[in-house]
Design an enzyme around this catalytic site. Structure first.
Site: not given
Ligand code: ADP
Ligand code: ZN
Length: 204
Positions: A16, A18, A21-22, A90, A178, A181
């Site tokens: 998914g 950035m 929540g990955k 990553e 999305c 946007c």
């Molecule tokens: P990823 O590994 O996909 O980059 P992370 O697991 O590191 O994601 O971080 C997810 C967390 O980031 C969410 O639980 C929330 O606290 C925070 N967050 C910051 N910006 C957003 C956003 N635009 N949408 C959802 N969560 C976000």
């Molecule tokens: Zn949007």
């Protein structure tokens, strides 16, 4: 993917944009494996030392100890063959060899859990995740929240100007957007801000 006989391996992919929540999901699954008393090893690429050199860290600051590798090939040198669960964060920075490495680990009976970006800053499929999706037993797509409109977001919007595929950074440099946007490349508003101010006749 819950009931498995013997020590059959498999591949799980979490992908998914950035902020979707990955890393949190990867950490959650690895914690559960630890609770089940499985032997766990976690790897992340050397390119991503943003928050910690020896841990994977989510944007909400959840952490888990990890080993740093230069590329996917190093995982095979660093793997302890008693390890039952292998976490890789990553994955999009690990290089194309990750596909073969993940296959080798799964074929040797390990549960391989891979997290990574599925699209790049232009919205294109981001190797090697697309190939891993085809080869995995289990796929999870996580969505973030669009920072413009609040809808579910599948895109990683770059906010700084660069032609490079990889620009490592987090908040301020990227945000989730999305489908509606998302603006491939740099958003128009930002481009205007980055343009030099027009030079009038009075300031030369
Ligand atoms: P990823 O590994 O996909 O980059 P992370 O697991 O590191 O994601 O971080 C997810 C967390 O980031 C969410 O639980 C929330 O606290 C925070 N967050 C910051 N910006 C957003 C956003 N635009 N949408 C959802 N969560 C976000
Ligand atoms: Zn949007």
């Amino acid at each position: 993917m819950e009931i498995i006989n013997g020590s059959m391996g498999w591949i799980e992919v979490i992908c998914g944009p950035m902020f979707s929540g990955k890393s949190e999901e990867l950490i959650r699954r690895l914690r559960r494996a630890t609770i089940a008393r499985k032997r766990v090893q976690v790897f992340k690429p050397a390119i991503d030392l943003r928050y910690s050199a020896d841990e994977i860290v989510s944007h909400a600051d959840r952490r888990m100890a990890s080993e740093v590798v230069e590329d996917a090939g190093q995982i095979l040198h660093r793997i302890d063959w008693r390890t039952e669960v292998v976490g890789i964060d990553e994955a999009n920075f690990m290089g194309p060899e990750l596909v073969g490495v993940a296959g080798t680990l799964a074929d040797s009976g390990k549960q391989v859990i891979i997290a990574g970006l599925d699209t790049d800053y232009l919205g294109r499929p981001f190797a090697p995740i697309p190939e891993l999706l085809a080869l995995a037993e289990s796929i999870t797509k996580t969505l973030a929240i669009c920072m413009q409109c609040g809808n579910p977001a599948k895109h990683t919007q770059r906010l700084v100007e660069s032609e490079a595929l990889i620009v490592v950074g987090a908040s301020g440099m990227y945000e989730a957007r999305c489908r509606r946007c998302f603006e491939p490349g740099v958003p128009r508003q930002r481009q205007l801000e980055l343009m030099p101010a027009p030079r009038g006749p009075q300031n030369g």
